[in-house]
Design a protein around this motif. Sequence first.
Motif, PDB file in Angstrom:
ATOM      1  N   MET A   1       0.831  -1.172   0.000  1.00 33.87           N
ATOM      2  CA  MET A   1       0.000   0.000   0.000  1.00 33.87           C
ATOM      3  C   MET A   1       0.879   1.240   0.000  1.00 33.87           C
ATOM      4  O   MET A   1       1.858   1.307   0.725  1.00 33.87           O
ATOM      5  CB  MET A   1      -0.892  -0.009   1.232  1.00 33.87           C
ATOM      6  CG  MET A   1      -1.759  -1.209   1.300  1.00 33.87           C
ATOM      7  SD  MET A   1      -3.047  -1.036   2.504  1.00 33.87           S
ATOM      8  CE  MET A   1      -3.521  -2.726   2.563  1.00 33.87           C
ATOM      9  N   SER A   2       0.513   2.190  -0.792  1.00 33.58           N
ATOM     10  CA  SER A   2       1.298   3.412  -0.894  1.00 33.58           C
ATOM     11  C   SER A   2       0.791   4.449   0.100  1.00 33.58           C
ATOM     12  O   SER A   2      -0.411   4.694   0.205  1.00 33.58           O
ATOM     13  CB  SER A   2       1.205   3.962  -2.312  1.00 33.58           C
ATOM     14  OG  SER A   2       1.977   5.127  -2.423  1.00 33.58           O
ATOM     15  N   VAL A   3       1.731   5.029   0.843  1.00 36.34           N
ATOM     16  CA  VAL A   3       1.408   6.079   1.799  1.00 36.34           C
ATOM     17  C   VAL A   3       2.318   7.273   1.545  1.00 36.34           C
ATOM     18  O   VAL A   3       3.350   7.162   0.891  1.00 36.34           O
ATOM     19  CB  VAL A   3       1.554   5.600   3.268  1.00 36.34           C
ATOM     20  CG1 VAL A   3       0.647   4.422   3.540  1.00 36.34           C
ATOM     21  CG2 VAL A   3       2.990   5.250   3.600  1.00 36.34           C
ATOM     22  N   SER A   4       1.937   8.395   2.094  1.00 37.26           N
ATOM     23  CA  SER A   4       2.732   9.608   2.006  1.00 37.26           C
ATOM     24  C   SER A   4       3.394   9.817   3.364  1.00 37.26           C
ATOM     25  O   SER A   4       2.743   9.707   4.399  1.00 37.26           O
ATOM     26  CB  SER A   4       1.803  10.775   1.682  1.00 37.26           C
ATOM     27  OG  SER A   4       2.488  11.987   1.747  1.00 37.26           O
ATOM     28  N   VAL A   5       4.693  10.090   3.364  1.00 34.67           N
ATOM     29  CA  VAL A   5       5.428  10.268   4.618  1.00 34.67           C
ATOM     30  C   VAL A   5       5.964  11.693   4.675  1.00 34.67           C
ATOM     31  O   VAL A   5       6.725  12.110   3.793  1.00 34.67           O
ATOM     32  CB  VAL A   5       6.595   9.260   4.751  1.00 34.67           C
ATOM     33  CG1 VAL A   5       7.287   9.430   6.099  1.00 34.67           C
ATOM     34  CG2 VAL A   5       6.102   7.830   4.577  1.00 34.67           C
ATOM     35  N   ARG A   6       5.561  12.428   5.705  1.00 29.34           N
ATOM     36  CA  ARG A   6       6.067  13.787   5.916  1.00 29.34           C
ATOM     37  C   ARG A   6       7.405  13.689   6.643  1.00 29.34           C
ATOM     38  O   ARG A   6       7.509  13.054   7.686  1.00 29.34           O
ATOM     39  CB  ARG A   6       5.076  14.598   6.732  1.00 29.34           C
ATOM     40  CG  ARG A   6       3.790  14.831   5.940  1.00 29.34           C
ATOM     41  CD  ARG A   6       2.876  15.754   6.633  1.00 29.34           C
ATOM     42  NE  ARG A   6       3.598  17.024   6.813  1.00 29.34           N
ATOM     43  CZ  ARG A   6       3.082  18.081   7.395  1.00 29.34           C
ATOM     44  NH1 ARG A   6       1.870  18.046   7.848  1.00 29.34           N
ATOM     45  NH2 ARG A   6       3.790  19.183   7.519  1.00 29.34           N
ATOM     46  N   ILE A   7       8.414  14.325   6.078  1.00 32.38           N
ATOM     47  CA  ILE A   7       9.773  14.241   6.590  1.00 32.38           C
ATOM     48  C   ILE A   7      10.141  15.558   7.268  1.00 32.38           C
ATOM     49  O   ILE A   7      10.050  16.621   6.650  1.00 32.38           O
ATOM     50  CB  ILE A   7      10.771  13.951   5.439  1.00 32.38           C
ATOM     51  CG1 ILE A   7      10.349  12.711   4.638  1.00 32.38           C
ATOM     52  CG2 ILE A   7      12.192  13.843   5.955  1.00 32.38           C
ATOM     53  CD1 ILE A   7      10.382  11.407   5.410  1.00 32.38           C
ATOM     54  N   PRO A   8      10.582  15.511   8.541  1.00 34.26           N
ATOM     55  CA  PRO A   8      10.981  16.752   9.210  1.00 34.26           C
ATOM     56  C   PRO A   8      12.277  17.298   8.609  1.00 34.26           C
ATOM     57  O   PRO A   8      13.075  16.554   8.033  1.00 34.26           O
ATOM     58  CB  PRO A   8      11.177  16.326  10.659  1.00 34.26           C
ATOM     59  CG  PRO A   8      11.519  14.884  10.581  1.00 34.26           C
ATOM     60  CD  PRO A   8      10.762  14.344   9.401  1.00 34.26           C
ATOM     61  N   THR A   9      12.488  18.565   8.770  1.00 31.46           N
ATOM     62  CA  THR A   9      13.656  19.242   8.195  1.00 31.46           C
ATOM     63  C   THR A   9      14.951  18.522   8.526  1.00 31.46           C
ATOM     64  O   THR A   9      15.807  18.338   7.662  1.00 31.46           O
ATOM     65  CB  THR A   9      13.724  20.699   8.696  1.00 31.46           C
ATOM     66  OG1 THR A   9      12.492  21.341   8.354  1.00 31.46           O
ATOM     67  CG2 THR A   9      14.867  21.450   8.054  1.00 31.46           C
ATOM     68  N   ILE A  10      15.105  18.090   9.758  1.00 31.79           N
ATOM     69  CA  ILE A  10      16.357  17.470  10.200  1.00 31.79           C
ATOM     70  C   ILE A  10      16.671  16.164   9.461  1.00 31.79           C
ATOM     71  O   ILE A  10      17.827  15.747   9.396  1.00 31.79           O
ATOM     72  CB  ILE A  10      16.349  17.266  11.727  1.00 31.79           C
ATOM     73  CG1 ILE A  10      17.751  17.001  12.232  1.00 31.79           C
ATOM     74  CG2 ILE A  10      15.385  16.165  12.121  1.00 31.79           C
ATOM     75  CD1 ILE A  10      17.906  17.173  13.720  1.00 31.79           C
ATOM     76  N   LEU A  11      15.667  15.513   8.874  1.00 30.24           N
ATOM     77  CA  LEU A  11      15.884  14.245   8.163  1.00 30.24           C
ATOM     78  C   LEU A  11      15.867  14.393   6.643  1.00 30.24           C
ATOM     79  O   LEU A  11      16.034  13.412   5.917  1.00 30.24           O
ATOM     80  CB  LEU A  11      14.834  13.213   8.589  1.00 30.24           C
ATOM     81  CG  LEU A  11      14.844  12.799  10.054  1.00 30.24           C
ATOM     82  CD1 LEU A  11      13.749  11.781  10.326  1.00 30.24           C
ATOM     83  CD2 LEU A  11      16.196  12.253  10.460  1.00 30.24           C
ATOM     84  N   ARG A  12      15.693  15.590   6.154  1.00 29.07           N
ATOM     85  CA  ARG A  12      15.570  15.786   4.706  1.00 29.07           C
ATOM     86  C   ARG A  12      16.869  15.557   3.950  1.00 29.07           C
ATOM     87  O   ARG A  12      16.848  15.388   2.729  1.00 29.07           O
ATOM     88  CB  ARG A  12      15.000  17.163   4.407  1.00 29.07           C
ATOM     89  CG  ARG A  12      13.544  17.238   4.818  1.00 29.07           C
ATOM     90  CD  ARG A  12      12.921  18.566   4.525  1.00 29.07           C
ATOM     91  NE  ARG A  12      11.608  18.605   5.172  1.00 29.07           N
ATOM     92  CZ  ARG A  12      10.905  19.692   5.360  1.00 29.07           C
ATOM     93  NH1 ARG A  12      11.367  20.864   4.929  1.00 29.07           N
ATOM     94  NH2 ARG A  12       9.746  19.631   5.959  1.00 29.07           N
ATOM     95  N   THR A  13      17.992  15.511   4.639  1.00 28.11           N
ATOM     96  CA  THR A  13      19.247  15.181   3.953  1.00 28.11           C
ATOM     97  C   THR A  13      19.185  13.758   3.399  1.00 28.11           C
ATOM     98  O   THR A  13      19.863  13.441   2.424  1.00 28.11           O
ATOM     99  CB  THR A  13      20.463  15.308   4.891  1.00 28.11           C
ATOM    100  OG1 THR A  13      20.253  14.495   6.036  1.00 28.11           O
ATOM    101  CG2 THR A  13      20.686  16.747   5.308  1.00 28.11           C
ATOM    102  N   TYR A  14      18.366  12.906   4.003  1.00 28.07           N
ATOM    103  CA  TYR A  14      18.224  11.524   3.541  1.00 28.07           C
ATOM    104  C   TYR A  14      17.268  11.406   2.354  1.00 28.07           C
ATOM    105  O   TYR A  14      17.271  10.407   1.650  1.00 28.07           O
ATOM    106  CB  TYR A  14      17.719  10.625   4.675  1.00 28.07           C
ATOM    107  CG  TYR A  14      18.674  10.578   5.835  1.00 28.07           C
ATOM    108  CD1 TYR A  14      19.812   9.789   5.794  1.00 28.07           C
ATOM    109  CD2 TYR A  14      18.453  11.352   6.970  1.00 28.07           C
ATOM    110  CE1 TYR A  14      20.711   9.759   6.852  1.00 28.07           C
ATOM    111  CE2 TYR A  14      19.337  11.327   8.034  1.00 28.07           C
ATOM    112  CZ  TYR A  14      20.463  10.531   7.971  1.00 28.07           C
ATOM    113  OH  TYR A  14      21.337  10.520   9.022  1.00 28.07           O
ATOM    114  N   THR A  15      16.427  12.428   2.156  1.00 25.03           N
ATOM    115  CA  THR A  15      15.425  12.375   1.085  1.00 25.03           C
ATOM    116  C   THR A  15      15.718  13.371  -0.022  1.00 25.03           C
ATOM    117  O   THR A  15      14.828  13.722  -0.794  1.00 25.03           O
ATOM    118  CB  THR A  15      14.013  12.633   1.646  1.00 25.03           C
ATOM    119  OG1 THR A  15      13.966  13.943   2.216  1.00 25.03           O
ATOM    120  CG2 THR A  15      13.618  11.587   2.672  1.00 25.03           C
ATOM    121  N   GLY A  16      16.948  13.841  -0.091  1.00 29.52           N
ATOM    122  CA  GLY A  16      17.318  14.799  -1.128  1.00 29.52           C
ATOM    123  C   GLY A  16      16.605  16.125  -0.977  1.00 29.52           C
ATOM    124  O   GLY A  16      16.345  16.806  -1.965  1.00 29.52           O
ATOM    125  N   GLY A  17      16.250  16.472   0.259  1.00 29.07           N
ATOM    126  CA  GLY A  17      15.588  17.744   0.518  1.00 29.07           C
ATOM    127  C   GLY A  17      14.072  17.692   0.433  1.00 29.07           C
ATOM    128  O   GLY A  17      13.400  18.685   0.711  1.00 29.07           O
TER     129      GLY A  17
END
Length: 91
Positions: free
Chosen positions: A1-17
């Motif tokens: 199942m596909s979900v949307s994950v909100r990423i906090p600023t401090i972890l955005r280095t892992y998601t390419g911003g």
Amino acid sequence: MSVSVRIPTILRTYTGGESEVKAEGGTLREVIADLEKNHTGIAARVLDDAGKLRRFVNVYVGDEDVRFADGLDTATPEGVQVSIIPAVAGG
């Protein structure tokens, strides 16, 4: 199942911003595993060495705090939004 994950600023280095990413999984545990597969290093920031949610990280599936639900086994229905929120301390 596909979900949307909100990423906090401090972890955005892992998601390419990216502030929001898609992940697959029927439970929060599976969603975190999929996040790790696609964004290496993020799971270690959310889970401790025992594989449990870190004490200072709050996770919501929809509006439900997973600590008061089934923890990592909380169901993640198709299309739900998962929010990772680091606790903030200070005074």
